[in-house]
Motif scaffolding. Sequence first.
Motif, PDB file in Angstrom:
ATOM      1  N   TYR A  78       8.761  -2.884   3.851  1.00  0.00           N
ATOM      2  CA  TYR A  78       8.101  -1.751   4.527  1.00  0.00           C
ATOM      3  C   TYR A  78       7.252  -2.262   5.693  1.00  0.00           C
ATOM      4  O   TYR A  78       6.318  -1.605   6.139  1.00  0.00           O
ATOM      5  N   VAL A 115      10.670   3.488   8.720  1.00  0.00           N
ATOM      6  CA  VAL A 115       9.221   3.260   8.575  1.00  0.00           C
ATOM      7  C   VAL A 115       8.566   3.399   9.951  1.00  0.00           C
ATOM      8  O   VAL A 115       8.409   2.417  10.679  1.00  0.00           O
ATOM      9  N   HIS A 118       4.122   2.313  11.054  1.00  0.00           N
ATOM     10  CA  HIS A 118       3.648   0.977  11.401  1.00  0.00           C
ATOM     11  C   HIS A 118       4.842   0.052  11.496  1.00  0.00           C
ATOM     12  O   HIS A 118       5.893   0.335  10.928  1.00  0.00           O
ATOM     13  N   PHE A 163      -4.129  -0.242   0.575  1.00  0.00           N
ATOM     14  CA  PHE A 163      -3.925  -1.392  -0.315  1.00  0.00           C
ATOM     15  C   PHE A 163      -5.234  -2.104  -0.672  1.00  0.00           C
ATOM     16  O   PHE A 163      -5.209  -3.168  -1.285  1.00  0.00           O
ATOM     17  N   PHE A 186      -2.100   0.178   5.934  1.00  0.00           N
ATOM     18  CA  PHE A 186      -1.650  -0.602   4.777  1.00  0.00           C
ATOM     19  C   PHE A 186      -2.112  -2.052   4.959  1.00  0.00           C
ATOM     20  O   PHE A 186      -3.263  -2.278   5.284  1.00  0.00           O
ATOM     21  N   GLN A 190       0.776  -4.931   8.817  1.00  0.00           N
ATOM     22  CA  GLN A 190       1.471  -3.675   9.134  1.00  0.00           C
ATOM     23  C   GLN A 190       0.650  -2.827  10.124  1.00  0.00           C
ATOM     24  O   GLN A 190       0.081  -1.794   9.761  1.00  0.00           O
ATOM     25  N   ARG A 220      15.048   8.744   4.835  1.00  0.00           N
ATOM     26  CA  ARG A 220      13.832   8.964   4.061  1.00  0.00           C
ATOM     27  C   ARG A 220      12.725   8.405   4.961  1.00  0.00           C
ATOM     28  O   ARG A 220      12.779   7.233   5.366  1.00  0.00           O
ATOM     29  N   ASP A 222       9.184   7.170   5.833  1.00  0.00           N
ATOM     30  CA  ASP A 222       8.027   6.565   5.178  1.00  0.00           C
ATOM     31  C   ASP A 222       6.715   7.104   5.768  1.00  0.00           C
ATOM     32  O   ASP A 222       6.585   7.238   6.992  1.00  0.00           O
ATOM     33  N   VAL A 223       5.763   7.375   4.900  1.00  0.00           N
ATOM     34  CA  VAL A 223       4.411   7.780   5.316  1.00  0.00           C
ATOM     35  C   VAL A 223       4.477   8.879   6.385  1.00  0.00           C
ATOM     36  O   VAL A 223       3.849   8.792   7.441  1.00  0.00           O
ATOM     37  N   MET A 245      -3.154   7.149  -2.281  1.00  0.00           N
ATOM     38  CA  MET A 245      -2.639   8.022  -1.230  1.00  0.00           C
ATOM     39  C   MET A 245      -3.281   9.402  -1.285  1.00  0.00           C
ATOM     40  O   MET A 245      -2.978  10.261  -0.466  1.00  0.00           O
ATOM     41  N   ASP A 345       6.992   3.059  -6.018  1.00  0.00           N
ATOM     42  CA  ASP A 345       5.536   3.006  -5.820  1.00  0.00           C
ATOM     43  C   ASP A 345       4.743   3.449  -7.039  1.00  0.00           C
ATOM     44  O   ASP A 345       3.511   3.381  -7.011  1.00  0.00           O
ATOM     45  N   ARG A 432       2.389  -2.426  -7.733  1.00  0.00           N
ATOM     46  CA  ARG A 432       3.663  -1.756  -8.015  1.00  0.00           C
ATOM     47  C   ARG A 432       4.785  -2.673  -8.453  1.00  0.00           C
ATOM     48  O   ARG A 432       5.919  -2.242  -8.619  1.00  0.00           O
TER      49      ARG A 432
HETATM   50  C1  GLC Z   1       5.272   4.012   1.502  1.00  0.00           C
HETATM   51  C2  GLC Z   1       6.227   3.164   0.716  1.00  0.00           C
HETATM   52  C3  GLC Z   1       5.471   2.029   0.130  1.00  0.00           C
HETATM   53  C4  GLC Z   1       4.888   1.208   1.252  1.00  0.00           C
HETATM   54  C5  GLC Z   1       4.036   2.070   2.166  1.00  0.00           C
HETATM   55  C6  GLC Z   1       3.768   1.375   3.463  1.00  0.00           C
HETATM   56  O1  GLC Z   1       4.333   4.605   0.702  1.00  0.00           O
HETATM   57  O2  GLC Z   1       6.892   3.938  -0.233  1.00  0.00           O
HETATM   58  O3  GLC Z   1       6.267   1.232  -0.708  1.00  0.00           O
HETATM   59  O4  GLC Z   1       4.101   0.175   0.740  1.00  0.00           O
HETATM   60  O5  GLC Z   1       4.691   3.259   2.504  1.00  0.00           O
HETATM   61  O6  GLC Z   1       4.916   1.339   4.247  1.00  0.00           O
END
Ligand code: GLC
Length: 559
Positions: A78, A115, A118, A163, A186, A190, A220, A222-223, A245, A345, A432
């Motif tokens: 990610y 993604v 970031h 994180f 994150f 990132q 899909r 991300d974020v 989150m 996650d 995770r």
């Molecule tokens: C999303 C992903 C997760 C990742 C985060 C940062 O929540 O599912 O696994 O760490 O984004 O990209």
Amino acid sequence: MTFTQQDARPELESAPGSEWWRTAVIYQIYPRSFADASGDGLGDLPGVTAHLDDLKELGVDAIWLSPFQRSPQKDAGYDVADYRDVDPIFGTLADFDAMLAGAHERGIRVIVDLVPNHSSDQHVWFQEALKAAPGSPERARYIFRDGKGENGELPPNNWESVFGGGMWKRVTEADGTPGQWYLHIFDESQPDFDWTNPEVRAEFRDILRFWLDRGVDGFRVDVAHGLIKAAGLPDFTPDPEGGSMGGDAAGVPYWGQPGVHEVWREWHEVLAEYDGDRALCAEAWLPTVAQTALWVRPDEMHQAFNFAYLETKWDAEALRDVITDSLHEYAAVGAPSTWVLSNHDVVRHASRLALTAENPQGAGIGPKSPGKPDPVKGLRRARAATSLMLALPGSSYLYQGEELGLPEVIDLPDDARQDPTWFRTNGERYGRDGCRVPIPWTADAPAYGFNDTGAAWLPQPTEWAELARDVQREDPASTLSLYRSLLAERRAHGLGAGSLEWLDGYGDDVVAFRNGPVTVIANLGDAAVDLPAGDVLVASGPLDGDTLPTDTTVWIAAA
Ligand code: GLC
């Protein structure tokens, strides 16, 4: 091999308007833990290709692959360094094309993870930004700010990383002096893009086209609630109860800002240029279904993960409420509801549903966690929960290994853990890794058939021999057999495209409804429940004569 938009997807029915994603069961592949053809201990794309027949046999409509793009793997992919290439640990673009073609030949659609919030700090743009001066166009692709304090020694605001630790990192300028700070929701590896910058937007429209041209069925995202930050980046202290989150989306200056919807409208238009009903699914952690439904308005995304459903406790009233709310709120914007119980996650639902202590999302469970789950109760509930979920109208997401009833791996040794959450919180949150352990295919093989060398990037529990797919395939009572039956009956009775009618009279601890010709009853209480007349199509566990025991779900064809 060169693929064009047309010949990349010849085998799928792409009748305009079929909108396959409204009813699809989509299976999440976490590539590093699915199957490892190279034998290096990390799963790869040829490993996916090798097991497509198993997924066909399982009966899923589509797969979603977590990121396999080029990445230093600081956050398991990610953290993307090149959005248009495959990381060598997962294979090559040719391996991707072969996997995609193999899936399409079998009628399985393929969604890839994107993604956009970031990149990796190894992305060429971020490397250029580090070398460039404050105020330069290179820095303007990310969120660089001067620090506070006399010499800029304090971060620009008080935001805390999802994180753990701060959300800002100070850089050293080209002349060796301490310099500006950059934002990272994150890990510090990132850095967040600045999505108010048109250059960033144009780049991602081009990245979408890169994968759409190869033939993917969607993304899909991300974020998907994080790309735009509140103007002025005001200080904010999150709700300590909110999980990593969570929190109140309306108040969090980096989640759910209105400007993010403009981005999805742009992306919607890009997908609409392509044939075959390509789809966008939002990963947006928002506290209510109503808020999440804003992501799937007709000109935005097509689906959003229903995390409100995932986060609902094993409680009949709470489940009835969230199901009612979901069907209502998504229908109000013309979108299908989705349903999900596990992903990469969260604590696997075969463990989560039997936890006896609060466990905020992202915390994980480990040897010292309170309230560890009873594995027998957990699996029983998980089977009942999945049997309930797969009877609901809409689209459902499965996470690899749940069809084997895999539990969370709780006793991973500290030195095996790799989730940045573990490091950034100094072990306070396990993170995770426990749901990411390579899955077992063959009981009597190295790494349980994950590869043929026995290497595995996270250690697999010895009990997993019993849960291996080859053992379960032969056992009609196994979790794998249950999933196959559920998916076959769901398809046979068109439940994904059906509608839900609540049934009264079964008591407060029971979730009971009809979807077309199928009556679904889930008993979450202690007392056995009398079953109505009719043929049992599938049951999540043994029935007791004409009664439904605790933590069991049954599907019955109306008499
Ligand atoms: C999303 C992903 C997760 C990742 C985060 C940062 O929540 O599912 O696994 O760490 O984004 O990209």
